[in-house]
Design a protein around this motif. Structure first.
Motif, PDB file in Angstrom:
ATOM      1  N   LYS A  32     -50.320  22.805 -10.962  1.00  0.00           N
ATOM      2  CA  LYS A  32     -49.747  23.334 -12.069  1.00  0.00           C
ATOM      3  C   LYS A  32     -48.777  24.245 -12.138  1.00  0.00           C
ATOM      4  N   SER A  33     -47.397  23.821 -11.845  1.00  0.00           N
ATOM      5  CA  SER A  33     -46.490  25.256 -11.481  1.00  0.00           C
ATOM      6  C   SER A  33     -45.532  25.241 -12.331  1.00  0.00           C
ATOM      7  N   ILE A  34     -45.516  24.446 -13.454  1.00  0.00           N
ATOM      8  CA  ILE A  34     -44.362  24.800 -14.598  1.00  0.00           C
ATOM      9  C   ILE A  34     -44.419  26.191 -15.298  1.00  0.00           C
ATOM     10  N   ASP A  80     -35.374  20.657 -19.313  1.00  0.00           N
ATOM     11  CA  ASP A  80     -36.216  19.557 -19.277  1.00  0.00           C
ATOM     12  C   ASP A  80     -35.837  18.190 -20.033  1.00  0.00           C
ATOM     13  N   SER A  81     -34.380  18.545 -20.357  1.00  0.00           N
ATOM     14  CA  SER A  81     -33.522  17.691 -21.227  1.00  0.00           C
ATOM     15  C   SER A  81     -32.297  17.106 -20.349  1.00  0.00           C
ATOM     16  N   ILE A  82     -32.035  17.741 -19.039  1.00  0.00           N
ATOM     17  CA  ILE A  82     -30.627  17.305 -18.399  1.00  0.00           C
ATOM     18  C   ILE A  82     -30.901  15.805 -18.200  1.00  0.00           C
ATOM     19  N   ALA A  83     -29.801  15.036 -18.761  1.00  0.00           N
ATOM     20  CA  ALA A  83     -29.792  13.376 -18.374  1.00  0.00           C
ATOM     21  C   ALA A  83     -29.828  13.444 -17.078  1.00  0.00           C
ATOM     22  N   LYS A  84     -29.101  13.875 -16.028  1.00  0.00           N
ATOM     23  CA  LYS A  84     -28.909  13.360 -14.751  1.00  0.00           C
ATOM     24  C   LYS A  84     -30.466  13.223 -14.129  1.00  0.00           C
ATOM     25  N   THR A  85     -31.244  14.101 -14.372  1.00  0.00           N
ATOM     26  CA  THR A  85     -32.850  13.993 -13.990  1.00  0.00           C
ATOM     27  C   THR A  85     -33.451  12.789 -14.295  1.00  0.00           C
ATOM     28  N   TYR A  86     -33.033  12.149 -15.191  1.00  0.00           N
ATOM     29  CA  TYR A  86     -33.756  10.873 -16.173  1.00  0.00           C
ATOM     30  C   TYR A  86     -32.785   9.623 -15.113  1.00  0.00           C
ATOM     31  N   HIS A  87     -31.729   9.967 -15.243  1.00  0.00           N
ATOM     32  CA  HIS A  87     -30.966   8.921 -14.124  1.00  0.00           C
ATOM     33  C   HIS A  87     -31.870   8.757 -12.786  1.00  0.00           C
ATOM     34  N   MET A  88     -32.219  10.262 -12.242  1.00  0.00           N
ATOM     35  CA  MET A  88     -32.504  10.184 -11.068  1.00  0.00           C
ATOM     36  C   MET A  88     -33.778   9.597 -10.830  1.00  0.00           C
ATOM     37  N   LYS A 132     -42.405  11.290 -15.261  1.00  0.00           N
ATOM     38  CA  LYS A 132     -41.817  11.139 -14.153  1.00  0.00           C
ATOM     39  C   LYS A 132     -40.793  12.368 -13.801  1.00  0.00           C
ATOM     40  N   VAL A 133     -40.128  12.732 -14.693  1.00  0.00           N
ATOM     41  CA  VAL A 133     -39.242  13.907 -14.404  1.00  0.00           C
ATOM     42  C   VAL A 133     -40.044  15.230 -14.350  1.00  0.00           C
ATOM     43  N   MET A 134     -41.198  15.438 -15.058  1.00  0.00           N
ATOM     44  CA  MET A 134     -42.221  16.503 -14.859  1.00  0.00           C
ATOM     45  C   MET A 134     -42.741  16.442 -13.359  1.00  0.00           C
ATOM     46  N   ARG A 135     -43.239  15.305 -13.045  1.00  0.00           N
ATOM     47  CA  ARG A 135     -43.868  15.106 -11.595  1.00  0.00           C
ATOM     48  C   ARG A 135     -42.865  15.356 -10.802  1.00  0.00           C
ATOM     49  N   GLY A 136     -41.664  15.182 -10.767  1.00  0.00           N
ATOM     50  CA  GLY A 136     -40.438  15.345  -9.984  1.00  0.00           C
ATOM     51  C   GLY A 136     -40.303  16.889  -9.863  1.00  0.00           C
ATOM     52  N   ILE A 137     -40.483  17.496 -10.949  1.00  0.00           N
ATOM     53  CA  ILE A 137     -40.374  19.063 -10.744  1.00  0.00           C
ATOM     54  C   ILE A 137     -41.347  19.681 -10.126  1.00  0.00           C
ATOM     55  N   VAL A 138     -42.373  19.183 -10.300  1.00  0.00           N
ATOM     56  CA  VAL A 138     -43.822  19.933  -9.448  1.00  0.00           C
ATOM     57  C   VAL A 138     -43.915  19.416  -8.337  1.00  0.00           C
ATOM     58  N   GLY A 139     -43.152  18.492  -8.031  1.00  0.00           N
ATOM     59  CA  GLY A 139     -43.463  17.601  -6.470  1.00  0.00           C
ATOM     60  C   GLY A 139     -43.081  18.526  -5.359  1.00  0.00           C
ATOM     61  N   ASN A 140     -42.445  19.753  -5.637  1.00  0.00           N
ATOM     62  CA  ASN A 140     -42.017  20.363  -4.277  1.00  0.00           C
ATOM     63  C   ASN A 140     -43.081  21.360  -3.702  1.00  0.00           C
ATOM     64  N   ASN A 141     -44.203  21.185  -4.750  1.00  0.00           N
ATOM     65  CA  ASN A 141     -45.528  22.022  -4.384  1.00  0.00           C
ATOM     66  C   ASN A 141     -45.276  23.596  -4.198  1.00  0.00           C
ATOM     67  N   ALA A 142     -44.309  24.070  -5.135  1.00  0.00           N
ATOM     68  CA  ALA A 142     -44.081  25.557  -5.098  1.00  0.00           C
ATOM     69  C   ALA A 142     -45.246  25.975  -6.075  1.00  0.00           C
ATOM     70  N   ASP A 143     -45.097  27.402  -6.169  1.00  0.00           N
ATOM     71  CA  ASP A 143     -46.175  28.093  -6.832  1.00  0.00           C
ATOM     72  C   ASP A 143     -45.691  28.207  -8.489  1.00  0.00           C
ATOM     73  N   VAL A 144     -44.307  28.212  -8.571  1.00  0.00           N
ATOM     74  CA  VAL A 144     -43.513  28.318  -9.816  1.00  0.00           C
ATOM     75  C   VAL A 144     -42.431  27.675  -9.903  1.00  0.00           C
ATOM     76  N   VAL A 153     -44.927  18.604 -23.608  1.00  0.00           N
ATOM     77  CA  VAL A 153     -45.189  19.747 -22.590  1.00  0.00           C
ATOM     78  C   VAL A 153     -46.519  19.476 -22.044  1.00  0.00           C
ATOM     79  N   PRO A 154     -46.567  18.711 -21.096  1.00  0.00           N
ATOM     80  CA  PRO A 154     -47.870  18.094 -20.575  1.00  0.00           C
ATOM     81  C   PRO A 154     -48.619  19.240 -19.989  1.00  0.00           C
ATOM     82  N   GLU A 155     -49.991  19.586 -20.229  1.00  0.00           N
ATOM     83  CA  GLU A 155     -50.582  20.625 -19.828  1.00  0.00           C
ATOM     84  C   GLU A 155     -51.049  20.371 -18.336  1.00  0.00           C
ATOM     85  N   LYS A 156     -50.827  19.044 -17.846  1.00  0.00           N
ATOM     86  CA  LYS A 156     -51.563  18.817 -16.484  1.00  0.00           C
ATOM     87  C   LYS A 156     -50.292  19.251 -15.526  1.00  0.00           C
ATOM     88  N   TYR A 157     -49.063  19.558 -15.762  1.00  0.00           N
ATOM     89  CA  TYR A 157     -48.077  20.143 -14.965  1.00  0.00           C
ATOM     90  C   TYR A 157     -48.031  21.755 -15.180  1.00  0.00           C
TER      91      TYR A 157
END
Length: 276
Positions: A3-5, A46-54, A74-86, A104-108
């Motif tokens: 949960k890094s966001i 969280d609303s940048i179109a290119k991330t949704y295209h990606m 999928k966009v949210m999962r992509g953001i936390v997928g780097n395994n960073a702390d923040v 604003v999903p709590e799980k991320y």
């Protein structure tokens, strides 16, 4: 998956960009002001179109709100997928479920920094930003269906009323939230930006703090925009960094509109000290 966001959340024209630019200057320990068009380096929207295209693997039709909402997880999962702390994520979305999708999903989510501004002042900046009349802006921030329509660069954003937006981020929230008033940031930026740093677990170095505050001052940001422009400025707006003041409503807002804002949002304004 962590949960890094850490959400950098606000209603539009409430100090979100200022906060992000401060963080960029502090976290990058800049010896010269970080270019305003590089602030995205410490976070994304969280609303940048290119991330949704990606995440879709193709260019999607951003006007198809159901589709972009379906891709949001999928966009949210992509953001936390780097395994960073923040991972800092800017949002203007209300914290709600939109058409079955949690915005604003709590799980991320690790935590949030929520910046709010007196709606009597905010609505003046809001009108300039969206090239509307102040009357229209006052009406819009009182509507439950208020939002930002999608375009080529952004997907739809769900705002709701100013009061509902503030409450959604500051009442009964299942993760830590630091709520800071724009007016307090103006009055004592070092004190309140220190609270931001403490919230995210970053040590506060006085010299570094003072430099970051100076580099992210309204004067410095307006000068940068004048020289090189700002990519986040809407095409319809003359400038992004206009005045950055508090109390402007006393001269620029009609008594009729002042009373409407107070009727629509009085309870939340009282809660945060904007009405006695």
């Amino acid at each position: 998956m962590k949960k890094s966001i850490v959400w950098l959340a606000s209603y539009p024209k409430s100090g979100n960009t200022w906060t992000r630019i401060f963080l960029a200057n502090y976290l990058m320990n800049a010896k010269e002001p970080v270019p305003i068009n590089e602030v995205h380096r410490i976070g994304m929207g969280d609303s940048i179109a290119k991330t949704y295209h990606m995440v879709a693997g193709r260019k999607v039709d951003t006007s198809n709100v159901e589709l972009t909402l379906a891709l949001r997880d999928k966009v949210m999962r992509g953001i936390v997928g780097n395994n960073a702390d923040v991972n800092f994520v800017k949002t203007h979305n209300i914290r709600m479920v939109a058409r079955g999708v949690p915005l604003v999903p709590e799980k991320y989510t690790k935590s949030a920094i929520y910046i709010l501004r007196n709606p009597l002042d905010m609505v003046l900046s809001y009108a300039r930003h969206y090239s509307s009349t102040v009357d229209d802006a006052v009406m819009r921030i009182g509507r439950e269906d208020n939002g930002n329509a999608p375009d080529d660069k952004t997907v739809a954003q769900f705002l709701g009323t100013w009061s509902d937006h503030v409450n959604s981020w500051t009442k009964s929230v299942p993760f830590p939230v630091l709520a800071i008033r724009y007016e307090d940031l103006l009055e004592d930026p070092e004190k309140y930006f220190s609270k931001v740093l403490e919230h995210i677990g970053v040590p506060v170095d006085p010299e570094r703090l003072s430099r970051a505050v100076e580099f992210s001052s309204f004067k410095a940001l307006a000068a940068q925009e004048e020289e090189v422009g700002f990519v986040e400025k809407p095409q319809s707006a003359e400038k992004f960094f206009n005045k950055g003041q508090s109390g402007q409503w006393k001269n620029d807002l009609s008594e009729e509109l002042i009373q409407k804002v107070k009727r629509d949002h009085g309870n939340v304004m009282k809660r945060f000290g904007y009405l006695s």
